[in-house]
Design an enzyme around this catalytic site. Structure first.
Site, PDB file in Angstrom:
ATOM      1  N   GLU A   1      46.611  -3.772  48.277  1.00 43.20           N
ATOM      2  CA  GLU A   1      47.937  -3.576  48.837  1.00 43.20           C
ATOM      3  C   GLU A   1      47.934  -4.031  50.293  1.00 43.20           C
ATOM      4  OE1 GLU A   1      49.403   0.386  47.935  1.00 43.20           O
ATOM      5  OE2 GLU A   1      48.335   0.424  46.030  1.00 43.20           O
TER       6      GLU A   1
ATOM      7  N   ARG B   1      52.448   3.237  35.501  1.00 39.21           N
ATOM      8  CA  ARG B   1      51.531   3.498  36.612  1.00 39.21           C
ATOM      9  C   ARG B   1      51.304   4.993  36.766  1.00 39.21           C
ATOM     10  NH1 ARG B   1      54.992  -0.443  39.224  1.00 39.21           N
ATOM     11  NH2 ARG B   1      53.864  -2.355  39.792  1.00 39.21           N
TER      12      ARG B   1
END
Length: 270
Positions: free
Chosen positions: A3, A260
């Site tokens: 990320e 997720r």
């Protein structure tokens, strides 16, 4: 998937090896990653001098004095390694500098990508055109979230993962920021009280800043260019901590949203 903090860590780690350096050779060891390497990658980069390294969202940008910009995405398992040596099984791209540095793009699962654009990359690279603001920039504030969340029934977590709303956030850091701001990830975005939006912006900034300072988070594959782990995982508030205690004393639970894992505390996140 790496990320924003992991990509920022990667870019900063590459600066001492690439910035101001002439690219003496560019070698690919296979024709593609997630998609084919640019056919003219070696031709356009060899002999160029790297003028700047930067990041946009989850992408790194290597800019040259020819106004060419190599844009890399690390996919699920990619990382750059700077220790040199010979190419390994999962090393797919090699940049060699005039100073003798050998930098390999290592990507076992090959979900990463390499693109090459001319001119302003923020304007000429299609994936950048619709991205939202950087969460650490002045353009990201409570007013922006209020506009983005208005009349939206989607969960607040899903909205924060939408790269068109805010760029660079992923599952780990959204879970962490929502816990810090005491907001349930299941709450419809439009239902987040305006008073909490400023707290959410502050939490996102705080989590990302701390993660960058710690070198990101190593979940499975991520390592910084010099081979270091990302140590922010040691400071996770909720992510990966199902069944453990939140700092408020409540129990951290795991639910699945859009495929997720979401970790949060039902006691303090409402």
């Amino acid at each position: 998937m790496p990320e924003l903090p992991e990509v920022e860590t990667t870019v900063r780690g590459l600066v001492p090896f690439l910035e101001g350096q002439r690219l003496a050779a560019v070698t690919t060891f296979r024709p593609d990653l997630r998609r084919p390497f640019p056919v003219d990658l070696a031709q356009r980069l060899t002999g160029a001098t790297v003028t700047r390294l930067s990041r946009r969202a989850k992408y790194g940008i290597v800019s040259t004095d020819r106004d060419d910009h190599m844009i890399f995405h690390l996919g699920m398992s990619g990382r750059w390694r700077t220790e040199g040596g010979e190419p390994g099984k999962h090393d797919h791209l090699l940049l060699e500098t005039g100073a003798g540095h050998r930098l390999f793009l290592h990507d076992p699962r090959r979900f990463g990508s390499i693109d090459l654009v001319a001119g302003d990359p923020l304007a000429s690279f299609a994936a950048f055109v619709t991205l939202g603001p950087e969460p650490l920039s002045d353009d990201f504030d409570a007013a922006l979230l209020a506009r983005a969340f208005a009349a939206r029934r989607a969960p607040v977590k899903a909205m924060l993962l939408d790269q068109n709303v805010v760029a660079g956030l992923g599952n780990i850091y959204v879970c962490e920021a929502l816990n810090m701001a005491r907001i349930s990830p299941l709450m419809p975005a439009a239902g987040v009280p305006k008073a909490k939006l400023a707290a959410l912006v502050s939490a996102i900034r705080a989590v990302l800043t701390a993660a960058i300072a710690a070198g990101g988070s190593t979940l499975r594959d991520f390592l910084s260019p010099d081979g270091d782990l990302g140590y922010f995982a040691k400071d996770w508030r909720v992510y990966g901590r199902e069944g453990e205690a939140c700092e408020c004393g409540g129990a951290i639970v795991r639910v699945v949203q859009s495929g997720r894992s979401t970790f949060y505390c039902r006691k303090c996140q409402r």
